[in-house]
Design a protein around this motif. Sequence first.
Motif, mmCIF file in Angstrom:
data_model
loop_
_atom_site.group_PDB
_atom_site.id
_atom_site.type_symbol
_atom_site.label_atom_id
_atom_site.label_comp_id
_atom_site.label_asym_id
_atom_site.label_seq_id
_atom_site.Cartn_x
_atom_site.Cartn_y
_atom_site.Cartn_z
ATOM 1 N N ARG A 77 0.532 -0.935 -0.011
ATOM 2 C CA ARG A 77 0.112 -0.057 0.048
ATOM 3 C C ARG A 77 1.168 1.088 -0.256
ATOM 4 N NH1 ARG A 77 -4.957 -1.116 -1.982
ATOM 5 N NH2 ARG A 77 -6.242 -2.718 -0.405
ATOM 6 N N THR A 78 1.644 1.058 0.732
ATOM 7 C CA THR A 78 2.946 2.357 0.186
ATOM 8 C C THR A 78 4.403 1.937 0.313
ATOM 9 O OG1 THR A 78 3.128 1.100 2.414
ATOM 10 C CG2 THR A 78 1.646 3.516 2.495
ATOM 11 N N PRO A 79 4.312 1.964 -0.974
ATOM 12 C CA PRO A 79 5.255 1.239 -1.765
ATOM 13 C C PRO A 79 6.918 2.003 -1.926
ATOM 14 C CG PRO A 79 3.646 1.593 -3.932
ATOM 15 C CD PRO A 79 3.784 1.829 -2.648
ATOM 16 N N ASP A 80 6.740 3.217 -2.082
ATOM 17 C CA ASP A 80 7.646 4.210 -1.584
ATOM 18 C C ASP A 80 7.980 4.176 -0.690
ATOM 19 O OD1 ASP A 80 7.399 5.227 -3.746
ATOM 20 O OD2 ASP A 80 6.181 7.306 -3.438
ATOM 21 N N LEU A 81 8.095 3.486 0.124
ATOM 22 C CA LEU A 81 8.742 3.403 2.162
ATOM 23 C C LEU A 81 9.848 2.252 2.035
ATOM 24 C CD1 LEU A 81 8.164 4.160 4.802
ATOM 25 C CD2 LEU A 81 6.231 2.068 5.379
ATOM 26 N N LEU A 82 10.000 1.196 1.348
ATOM 27 C CA LEU A 82 10.986 0.716 0.735
ATOM 28 C C LEU A 82 12.123 1.180 0.117
ATOM 29 C CD1 LEU A 82 8.812 -2.454 -1.401
ATOM 30 C CD2 LEU A 82 9.093 -2.453 1.202
ATOM 31 N N HIS A 105 2.139 -10.003 -4.865
ATOM 32 C CA HIS A 105 3.913 -9.809 -5.595
ATOM 33 C C HIS A 105 3.989 -8.626 -6.500
ATOM 34 C CE1 HIS A 105 7.282 -12.830 -5.200
ATOM 35 N NE2 HIS A 105 6.783 -13.297 -6.422
ATOM 36 N N LEU A 106 3.314 -8.355 -7.279
ATOM 37 C CA LEU A 106 3.899 -7.425 -8.585
ATOM 38 C C LEU A 106 4.006 -6.193 -7.746
ATOM 39 C CD1 LEU A 106 3.879 -7.667 -11.703
ATOM 40 C CD2 LEU A 106 2.010 -7.122 -11.967
ATOM 41 N N LEU A 107 3.259 -6.036 -7.119
ATOM 42 C CA LEU A 107 3.562 -4.261 -6.112
ATOM 43 C C LEU A 107 4.913 -4.766 -6.110
ATOM 44 C CD1 LEU A 107 -0.119 -3.130 -6.021
ATOM 45 C CD2 LEU A 107 1.666 -2.497 -7.776
ATOM 46 N N LEU A 108 5.147 -5.206 -4.831
ATOM 47 C CA LEU A 108 5.867 -5.731 -3.710
ATOM 48 C C LEU A 108 7.799 -5.687 -4.614
ATOM 49 C CD1 LEU A 108 6.269 -5.490 -1.403
ATOM 50 C CD2 LEU A 108 5.686 -7.720 -0.930
ATOM 51 N N MET A 109 7.878 -6.846 -5.600
ATOM 52 C CA MET A 109 8.758 -6.874 -6.244
ATOM 53 C C MET A 109 9.269 -5.952 -7.024
ATOM 54 S SD MET A 109 9.252 -9.981 -4.945
ATOM 55 C CE MET A 109 10.666 -10.482 -5.836
ATOM 56 N N GLU A 110 8.223 -5.038 -7.801
ATOM 57 C CA GLU A 110 9.174 -3.790 -8.901
ATOM 58 C C GLU A 110 10.166 -3.521 -7.752
ATOM 59 O OE1 GLU A 110 5.982 -1.604 -10.083
ATOM 60 O OE2 GLU A 110 5.232 -3.762 -12.025
ATOM 61 N N ARG A 111 9.584 -3.469 -6.423
ATOM 62 C CA ARG A 111 10.219 -2.502 -5.554
ATOM 63 C C ARG A 111 10.867 -2.673 -5.075
ATOM 64 N NH1 ARG A 111 9.346 2.716 -4.996
ATOM 65 N NH2 ARG A 111 8.408 3.832 -6.226
ATOM 66 N N VAL A 112 11.190 -3.902 -4.530
ATOM 67 C CA VAL A 112 11.771 -5.246 -4.016
ATOM 68 C C VAL A 112 13.222 -4.834 -4.869
ATOM 69 C CG1 VAL A 112 12.495 -7.723 -3.299
ATOM 70 C CG2 VAL A 112 10.203 -6.358 -2.311
ATOM 71 N N SER A 113 12.952 -5.248 -5.884
ATOM 72 C CA SER A 113 14.678 -5.551 -7.065
ATOM 73 C C SER A 113 15.618 -4.218 -7.705
ATOM 74 C CB SER A 113 13.858 -6.042 -8.309
ATOM 75 O OG SER A 113 13.129 -5.046 -8.982
ATOM 76 N N GLN A 114 14.241 -3.479 -6.689
ATOM 77 C CA GLN A 114 15.453 -1.890 -7.481
ATOM 78 C C GLN A 114 15.827 -1.069 -5.767
ATOM 79 O OE1 GLN A 114 11.906 1.052 -8.621
ATOM 80 N NE2 GLN A 114 11.510 -0.347 -10.181
ATOM 81 N N THR A 115 15.279 -1.831 -5.127
ATOM 82 C CA THR A 115 15.653 -1.490 -3.263
ATOM 83 C C THR A 115 16.214 -1.979 -2.682
ATOM 84 O OG1 THR A 115 13.178 -1.178 -2.997
ATOM 85 C CG2 THR A 115 14.342 0.886 -4.177
#
Length: 398
Positions: A77-82, A105-115
Amino acid sequence: MYRRDLSAELAAAAARMPIVTVVGPRQSGKTTLVRNVFPDHAYVSLERPDERQAAIDDPLDFLDRFRGPVILDEVQRTPDLLSYLQPRVDDDDRPGRYILTGSNHLLLMERVSQTLAGRTEILELLPLSLAELFDRPALDRERLDVVEAEAVDPPNVELWEVVWRGLFPRIWDRDLPADRWLAGWIRTYVERDLREVIRVSDLDAFQRFLRLCAGHTAQVLNLSQLAADTGITQPTAKAWLSALRAGFVVATAPAHHASFRKRLRKRPRLHFLDTGVACALLGIRDPNALRVHPLRGPIFESFVFAELTKAFTNRGREAPLYFWRDAAGHEVDIVVDLGDRLLPVEVKSAKTLASDALAGLEWWTGLENNPNVGGLLVHGGPRLESRRGYAIRPWWLR
């Protein structure tokens, strides 16, 4: 509360990594699991509008509230927080500082892979396994084709009730009417959350696509036909299917590459990861209707596929499940790649085993240049035995 087999893997991951991320479909039990494994962690749900807004408006101040380890629930819900977690764990990489959960998984993994690459371990929690539902030892993925000396008593619930209800914990824990609960789950999770990811504008077409996918469970995937039947383009069907996979609604079993001198078909096979969801989408009104439904065989096959998937994901492993089919139409329902060998699995929904029940397994293991021996037959009855070098297990897999 049900014992979850992922608990040990979760605790072990938190002992070695500063961030652990638990992903899975909504209502699979992620929040209950992490709060039970980490009772001393602070907890905040980012589903709450006030907490979500605080994390969006001032993420640094939001994170400064937690002096010790914390569970951040529904963090997609707050992907920028990562992005703000990265420098914190780079400065202080004590294990178990942040436990994250996410239903997409899709929304989360986009940010996880980046940060968060290299800073987090990702675990998947699906709905209950049969072992968890019946409070029995977890299925041993390395001994699937080994029949023990004593059979385990059958559960006190009928096969088609379990398949029809599915295995979401809340349905069983509170004895809820599965059809009504699943209808609400589909509306709130699939039609709302997943539509947000792929920005679906035509809800009627998306609902039709969902029902068509349910009707193709345990069948070879034909995206062109699905798109044509839905009235959408093939790229749109591909995007929608990707969203269903990312949301843990469906999985695809690739065709195994081993040919043994036979030309293979390469399209994957589609499976719903919870048969209750498939039944709800198909409008199957009760277990008795499922018992005589023309799709009961494919639905049961997806039920077994999901159980085998959980045997791996509950141990923090990706499920190495495939299927095998040659150009002549010979096929094996599920092939488990155990690393040192391939285990063929046949699935039969009938209680009574026909005389040729093992014919498919015997044909596959008898192929020229196939070094694999043995196999597993899972059926809808109570029989547990070893026959001609093949294991026969009842539907509860004990």
